[in-house]
Design an enzyme around this catalytic site. Structure first.
Site, PDB file in Angstrom:
ATOM      1  N   ARG A  95       0.877  -1.320  -0.009  1.00 36.95           N
ATOM      2  CA  ARG A  95      -0.089  -0.128  -0.054  1.00 36.95           C
ATOM      3  C   ARG A  95       1.045   1.300  -0.118  1.00 36.95           C
ATOM      4  NH1 ARG A  95      -5.050   1.017   3.651  1.00 36.95           N
ATOM      5  NH2 ARG A  95      -6.092  -0.226   1.919  1.00 36.95           N
ATOM      6  N   HIS A 122      -7.331   0.848  -6.397  1.00 34.38           N
ATOM      7  CA  HIS A 122      -7.510   0.035  -5.241  1.00 34.38           C
ATOM      8  C   HIS A 122      -8.175  -1.386  -5.685  1.00 34.38           C
ATOM      9  CE1 HIS A 122      -7.884  -1.455  -1.342  1.00 34.38           C
ATOM     10  NE2 HIS A 122      -8.633  -0.638  -0.779  1.00 34.38           N
ATOM     11  N   GLN A 125      -9.825  -3.853  -3.481  1.00 35.40           N
ATOM     12  CA  GLN A 125     -11.186  -3.696  -3.041  1.00 35.40           C
ATOM     13  C   GLN A 125     -12.315  -3.967  -4.091  1.00 35.40           C
ATOM     14  OE1 GLN A 125     -12.258  -2.055  -0.099  1.00 35.40           O
ATOM     15  NE2 GLN A 125     -14.190  -2.702  -0.921  1.00 35.40           N
ATOM     16  N   ASP A 213     -17.567   6.371  -1.140  1.00 33.51           N
ATOM     17  CA  ASP A 213     -16.223   6.453  -0.552  1.00 33.51           C
ATOM     18  C   ASP A 213     -15.878   7.776   0.151  1.00 33.51           C
ATOM     19  OD1 ASP A 213     -13.536   5.918   0.471  1.00 33.51           O
ATOM     20  OD2 ASP A 213     -12.727   6.118  -1.564  1.00 33.51           O
ATOM     21  N   CYS A 253     -16.574   1.135   0.759  1.00 39.61           N
ATOM     22  CA  CYS A 253     -15.302   0.373   1.038  1.00 39.61           C
ATOM     23  C   CYS A 253     -14.910   0.390   2.534  1.00 39.61           C
ATOM     24  CB  CYS A 253     -14.246   0.717  -0.213  1.00 39.61           C
ATOM     25  SG  CYS A 253     -13.905   2.742   0.354  1.00 39.61           S
ATOM     26  N   ARG A 281     -13.690  -8.942   1.489  1.00 35.71           N
ATOM     27  CA  ARG A 281     -12.205  -8.464   1.169  1.00 35.71           C
ATOM     28  C   ARG A 281     -11.190  -9.802   1.472  1.00 35.71           C
ATOM     29  NH1 ARG A 281      -9.989  -3.747   1.394  1.00 35.71           N
ATOM     30  NH2 ARG A 281      -8.316  -4.807   0.342  1.00 35.71           N
TER      31      ARG A 281
HETATM   32  N1   CP Z   1     -11.180  -0.419   2.675  1.00 37.06           N
HETATM   33  C1   CP Z   1      -9.973  -0.464   2.906  1.00 37.06           C
HETATM   34  O1   CP Z   1      -9.002  -0.911   2.122  1.00 37.06           O
HETATM   35  O2   CP Z   1      -9.828  -0.511   4.103  1.00 37.06           O
HETATM   36  P1   CP Z   1      -8.317  -0.271   4.955  1.00 37.06           P
HETATM   37  O3   CP Z   1      -7.908   1.167   4.721  1.00 37.06           O
HETATM   38  O4   CP Z   1      -8.863  -0.465   6.567  1.00 37.06           O
HETATM   39  O5   CP Z   1      -7.634  -1.368   4.573  1.00 37.06           O
HETATM   40  N1  NVA Z   2     -10.147   6.538  -1.191  1.00 38.39           N
HETATM   41  C1  NVA Z   2      -9.625   5.782   0.063  1.00 38.39           C
HETATM   42  C2  NVA Z   2      -9.956   4.601   0.247  1.00 38.39           C
HETATM   43  C3  NVA Z   2      -9.691   3.935   1.740  1.00 38.39           C
HETATM   44  C4  NVA Z   2      -9.674   2.571   1.779  1.00 38.39           C
HETATM   45  C5  NVA Z   2      -8.279   6.320   0.438  1.00 38.39           C
HETATM   46  O1  NVA Z   2      -7.568   6.428  -0.704  1.00 38.39           O
HETATM   47  O2  NVA Z   2      -7.936   6.749   1.598  1.00 38.39           O
END
Ligand code: CP
Ligand code: NVA
Length: 297
Positions: A95, A122, A125, A213, A253, A281
């Protein structure tokens, strides 16, 4: 060697294989005796837990690596990090703040690289989102999904995924936050139908699912006050959800900011499937890893 940086790194047939694997009984022990490095430059609840447990279910050993320990391009280069981790692990997932880091790691081709969220995409997701829709409706082709809010990483992967499986995607955003034309072209290039709206009630009309989101993603915190004002009127409420199809569902999400992009009465409504989606997930991560680790290098 195959990598998974965005959902369209899969062909539509492979995507459907991954979703089938996600629902398969008895996970194949493709990671028996092997490791999976999971690097997180940003916080996570779902992605970390879902991916760690998916690795365990496939017989492997996950190792969580926080930003302070790894320091990609700070303590050492992405190029060095990936070549070191390839010596211990069967897969490296990360990430990151900058999608280019994933691209550079994948370009080394020393170990499969998986995107656990970047500012652009993502895809893990989106796999869970499609799995949730498939389970709920018994199939995907012809469904209509409306995404309300910021045309961000979550939207992009979802919309690309929808295009690959015949789901019509609608998106409704305030001025300045709409999808860029390249994204719309990319979705249409996959054969997908995408419609861009500017009024939520029109976009939601008759939809099978409404998705939202956060308005401020991780890494955009300094824009938060401006975004709060810009997204006014784009909260998903129970009242707005009443315009969906009678069998329609609400997805998010998570994490959710109640009172901003979603109201309490929407996320707690009988049409909300957000916790099924969160649980998925893990199943979809297991499906993706099971598929990825059986590809020829
Ligand atoms: N939806 C999602 O990716 O959640 P986290 O940021 O908690 O991993
Ligand atoms: N769009 C959000 C998603 C978190 C799971 C981010 O990137 O923070």
């Amino acid at each position: 060697m195959r990598h998974f940086l965005e959902i369209d790194d899969l062909t539509p047939a492979e995507l459907s294989e991954v979703l089938d694997q996600a629902s398969a009984d008895s996970p194949p022990q493709v990671l028996a005796g092997k490791g999976a490095a999971l690097i997180f430059e940003k916080p996570s609840l779902r992605t970390r837990n879902a991916t760690e447990m998916a690795v365990v279910q496939l017989g492997g050993h996950p190792i969580y690596l926080g930003d302070d320990e790894v320091g990609i391009d700070k303590r050492e280069t992405a190029d060095d990090v990936i070549r070191v981790l390839a010596g211990y692990h069967a897969v490296v997932a990360a990430r990151v703040f900058d999608h280019n880091v994933l691209e550079r790691m994948a370009a080394r081709n020393v170990v499969p690289v998986v995107n656990l969220l970047s500012e652009e995409a993502h895809p893990m997701q989106a796999l869970a989102d499609l799995l949730t829709l498939k389970d709920e409706f018994g199939g995907l082709d012809g469904l209509v999904v409306t995404y309300v809010g910021d045309a961000n990483n979550v939207w992009r992967s979802l919309a690309l995924g929808c295009a690959m499986v015949g789901v019509v995607s609608r998106v409704v955003c305030p001025p300045g936050y709409a999808p860029n034309p390249e994204d719309v072209d990319r979705i249409r290039g996959l054969g997908g139908e995408v419609e861009v709206f500017d009024r939520p009630e029109l976009a939601i009309d008759g939809a099978d699912a409404v998705y939202t989101d956060v308005w401020t993603s991780m890494g955009q915190e300094e824009e938060s006050a401006v975004r709060l004002r810009a997204f006014e009127g784009f909260s998903v409420t129970a009242d707005l959800l009443s315009a969906m199809s009678p069998s329609g569902i609400f997805l998010h999400c998570l994490p959710a900011h109640r009172g901003e992009e979603v109201s309490d009465d929407a996320i707690e409504s009988s049409s909300s499937r957000v916790f099924v989606q969160a649980a998925n997930r893990m199943h979809s991560a297991r499906g993706l890893l099971a598929w990825l680790l059986t590809q020829q290098p």
